[in-house]
Design an enzyme around this catalytic site. Structure first.
Site, short mmCIF file in Angstrom:
data_model
loop_
_atom_site.label_atom_id
_atom_site.label_comp_id
_atom_site.label_asym_id
_atom_site.label_seq_id
_atom_site.Cartn_x
_atom_site.Cartn_y
_atom_site.Cartn_z
CB CYS A 111 -0.76 0.06 1.22
SG CYS A 111 -1.93 -1.50 1.40
CG HIS A 253 -3.08 3.43 1.85
ND1 HIS A 253 -3.60 2.94 0.63
CD2 HIS A 253 -3.18 2.20 2.63
CE1 HIS A 253 -4.24 1.64 0.82
NE2 HIS A 253 -3.85 1.33 2.09
CG ASN A 283 -6.52 -1.05 1.48
OD1 ASN A 283 -5.95 -0.70 0.42
ND2 ASN A 283 -5.93 -1.44 2.74
N1 COA Z 1 -17.79 -9.04 10.20
C1 COA Z 1 -18.07 -9.29 11.26
N2 COA Z 1 -17.64 -9.67 12.35
C2 COA Z 1 -16.19 -9.59 12.02
C3 COA Z 1 -15.61 -9.22 10.78
C4 COA Z 1 -16.49 -8.99 9.65
N3 COA Z 1 -15.95 -8.69 8.54
N4 COA Z 1 -14.16 -9.62 10.85
C5 COA Z 1 -13.74 -9.70 12.30
N5 COA Z 1 -14.95 -9.95 12.82
C6 COA Z 1 -14.96 -10.14 14.18
C7 COA Z 1 -13.95 -10.97 15.10
O1 COA Z 1 -14.12 -12.14 14.38
C8 COA Z 1 -14.27 -10.71 16.19
O2 COA Z 1 -15.13 -11.69 16.72
P1 COA Z 1 -14.84 -11.99 18.26
O3 COA Z 1 -14.66 -11.09 19.21
O4 COA Z 1 -16.27 -13.14 18.45
O5 COA Z 1 -13.60 -12.97 18.36
C9 COA Z 1 -14.67 -9.18 16.38
O6 COA Z 1 -15.02 -8.99 15.13
C10 COA Z 1 -13.58 -8.11 16.73
O7 COA Z 1 -12.50 -8.53 15.65
P2 COA Z 1 -11.33 -7.35 15.38
O8 COA Z 1 -10.13 -8.30 14.67
O9 COA Z 1 -10.81 -7.30 17.04
O10 COA Z 1 -11.80 -6.33 15.13
P3 COA Z 1 -11.18 -4.76 15.08
O11 COA Z 1 -12.07 -3.82 15.77
O12 COA Z 1 -9.86 -4.73 15.60
O13 COA Z 1 -11.42 -4.40 13.54
C11 COA Z 1 -10.31 -4.09 11.55
C12 COA Z 1 -10.89 -5.09 12.39
C13 COA Z 1 -9.71 -5.24 10.40
C14 COA Z 1 -11.39 -3.46 10.78
C15 COA Z 1 -9.16 -3.29 12.29
O14 COA Z 1 -8.33 -4.16 12.95
C16 COA Z 1 -8.48 -2.37 11.43
O15 COA Z 1 -8.95 -1.81 10.66
N6 COA Z 1 -7.15 -2.83 11.08
C17 COA Z 1 -6.33 -2.11 10.10
C18 COA Z 1 -6.56 -2.81 8.80
C19 COA Z 1 -5.99 -2.23 7.58
O16 COA Z 1 -6.13 -1.06 7.20
N7 COA Z 1 -4.97 -3.08 6.95
C20 COA Z 1 -4.58 -2.34 5.88
C21 COA Z 1 -3.35 -1.50 6.07
S1 COA Z 1 -2.60 -1.10 4.52
#
Ligand code: COA
Length: 326
Positions: A111, A253, A283
Site C-alpha cells: 500500500c 492511503h 482499500n
Molecule cells: N464481520 C463481522 N465480524 C467480524 C468481521 C467481519 N467482517 N471481521 C472480524 N469480525 C469479528 C472478529 O471475529 C471478532 O469477533 P470475536 O470478538 O467474536 O472474536 C470481532 O469481530 C472483533 O475483531 P477484531 O479483529 O478485534 O476487530 P477490530 O475492531 O480490530 O477491527 C479491523 C478489525 C480489520 C477493521 C481493524 O483491526 C483495522 O482496521 N485494522 C487495520 C486494517 C488495515 O487497514 N489494513 C490495511 C493497511 S494497508
C-alpha cells in the site's frame, strides 16, 4: 528542478459489490463493516487483470497531461497483484499505450507502492536522467483475497490510478520513506512455494503448488498506521520547514476511515483536510492514492500552488510521506 504531477487518471472494474452482497458469502454485515472501516462498497474485477486497469488509467492520465505518449521515458507500476511473475506489468502497459520510448518496471511496496514509485520517479527526474514519467498504482486485490476470511475480504477492492510527472520548477518538495522488515508477518501474502517435482521426488513428497492469500493481524496494523503516519508527516514538514497550517490536503492511503480520523486527531488537523473515497472503493492498496488524486483533480479541488501531503503505509511494513506543491 523538481517533479510535478501534470496529469491524472483512474479506472475501475464495473462490478460493484456492496457490504450486503458480501454478507451472503461470509458471516458479516453492513453495520460491522461500515462502523469498523467506513467502507460501503468496492469494485471487483470479473476478468480484467491489473495491466488492463493500469492501461485505462494511464490513457486518461496522458490525455489529462496533454502530452505525446512518446515523451514518456519511464513507466513504474506499483502493484502487489501483477498479471504475471514476468514480464512486469509496466511492460504490458508500455505495449498497451504504445509508449515505446519508456523503460518499464514494477515496484512492490504494497500500500506504500505508489508513494515509493512516485519518489523513485522523482529521483530520476531531479537528477536529470529523465524528464517525463508515468507512475501507476494498479491492483486486482480480489485475486489475492481469501474470500472465506471475513477479517480481510471485506476490506479490499480493485482499481487503478495513474499520474504523469514531469520536470518543472515546482512540485515535490521533500519526502521521507521507511521500512521495517521485522514486522513482515503482520500483513502478508505469500507467493508460490519453494519446491518442484525434482526436489519433491527425491523426498518422496507431493509438490505443494498452492498460493497464499492475504493474512493480516488487523489490530497490529492499525496501531502501526496511527503511530507512524502522523510521525512521518510531521517529519517531512519539519525537514522542509513547512507549517502544517499551510497544507491544503492530506492525501492518505485509503485503508480505513478510523485510521484517517486518528491521524487527523494526532496531528491536530481538521478531518475536512483529509479527503476520502474509501466508502466507494475499499482499500485498493497501491492504487488508492492516485485514484483519490484523480478524483480531487477532476472535481477541481487542486489549484496550482496548493501544498499537499501524500502518505502511504502498509505491508513491509512500509510507510512514508511526500510534500508537494500542485
Ligand atoms: N464481520 C463481522 N465480524 C467480524 C468481521 C467481519 N467482517 N471481521 C472480524 N469480525 C469479528 C472478529 O471475529 C471478532 O469477533 P470475536 O470478538 O467474536 O472474536 C470481532 O469481530 C472483533 O475483531 P477484531 O479483529 O478485534 O476487530 P477490530 O475492531 O480490530 O477491527 C479491523 C478489525 C480489520 C477493521 C481493524 O483491526 C483495522 O482496521 N485494522 C487495520 C486494517 C488495515 O487497514 N489494513 C490495511 C493497511 S494497508
Amino acid at each position: 528542478m523538481t517533479t510535478r504531477i501534470i496529469g491524472t487518471g483512474s479506472f475501475f472494474p464495473q462490478m460493484i459489490v456492496s457490504n450486503d452482497d458480501l454478507s451472503k458469502v461470509v458471516d458479516t454485515n453492513d453495520e460491522w463493516i461500515r462502523s469498523r472501516t467506513g467502507i460501503k462498497e468496492r469494485r471487483i474485477s470479473e476478468g480484467q487483470d491489473t495491466s488492463e486497469l493500469a492501461i485505462e488509467a494511464a490513457k486518461e492520465a496522458i490525455a489529462s497531461a496533454n502530452i505525446d505518449v512518446k515523451e514518456i521515458e519511464l513507466i513504474i507500476v506499483a502493484t502487489s497483484s501483477a498479471d504475471n511473475v514476468f514480464p512486469n506489468t509496466a511492460s504490458l502497459v508500455q505495449f498497451g499505450i504504445e509508449a515505446e520510448n519508456a523503460v518499464c518496471y514494477d515496484l512492490s511496496a504494497a500500500c506504500s507502492g505508489f508513494l515509493f514509485a512516485l519518489n523513485t520517479a522523482h529521483a530520476f527526474i531531479k537528477s536529470g536522467i529523465y524528464k517525463k514519467a508515468l507512475v501507476i498504482g494498479s491492483e486486482v486485490m480480489s485475486k489475492t483475497i481469501d474470500w472465506k476470511d471475513r477479517g480481510t475480504c471485506v476490506l479490499f477492492g480493485d482499481g487503478a490510478g495513474a499520474v504523469v510527472v514531469a520536470a518543472d520548477e515546482i512540485g515535490i518538495e521533500d519526502m521521507v520513506m521507511y521500512s521495517d522488515g521485522t514486522k513482515g508477518n503482520v500483513l502478508l501474502c505469500e507467493d508460490r512455494k519453494v519446491g518442484n517435482f525434482l526436489t519433491a521426488a527425491v523426498k518422496n513428497e507431493e509438490v505443494d503448488s498452492s498460493y497464499g492469500f492475504v493474512k493480516m493481524e488487523g489490530q497490529e496494523v492499525f496501531r502501526f498506521a496511527v503511530k507512524q503516519v502522523p510521525q512521518c508527516i510531521s517529519k517531512v514538514l519539519e525537514k522542509s520547514n513547512t507549517n502544517i497550517d499551510d497544507i491544503k490536503y492530506f492525501v492518505l492511503h485509503q485503508a480505513n476511515i478510523r485510521i484517517l480520523q486518528s491521524v487527523a486527531k494526532r496531528l491536530n488537523v481538521d478531518i475536512e483536510k483529509f479527503p476520502t473515497n474509501l466508502e466507494l472503493y475499499g482499500n485498493t492498496s497501491a492504487a488508492s492514492i492516485p485514484i483519490l488524486l484523480d478524483e480531487m483533480n477532476k472535481k477541481g479541488m487542486l489549484k496550482s500552488g496548493d501544498k499537499i501531503v501524500i502518505s502511504g503505509f502498509g505491508a513491509g511494513l512500509s510507510w512514508g510521506a511526500t510534500l508537494l506543491t500542485w
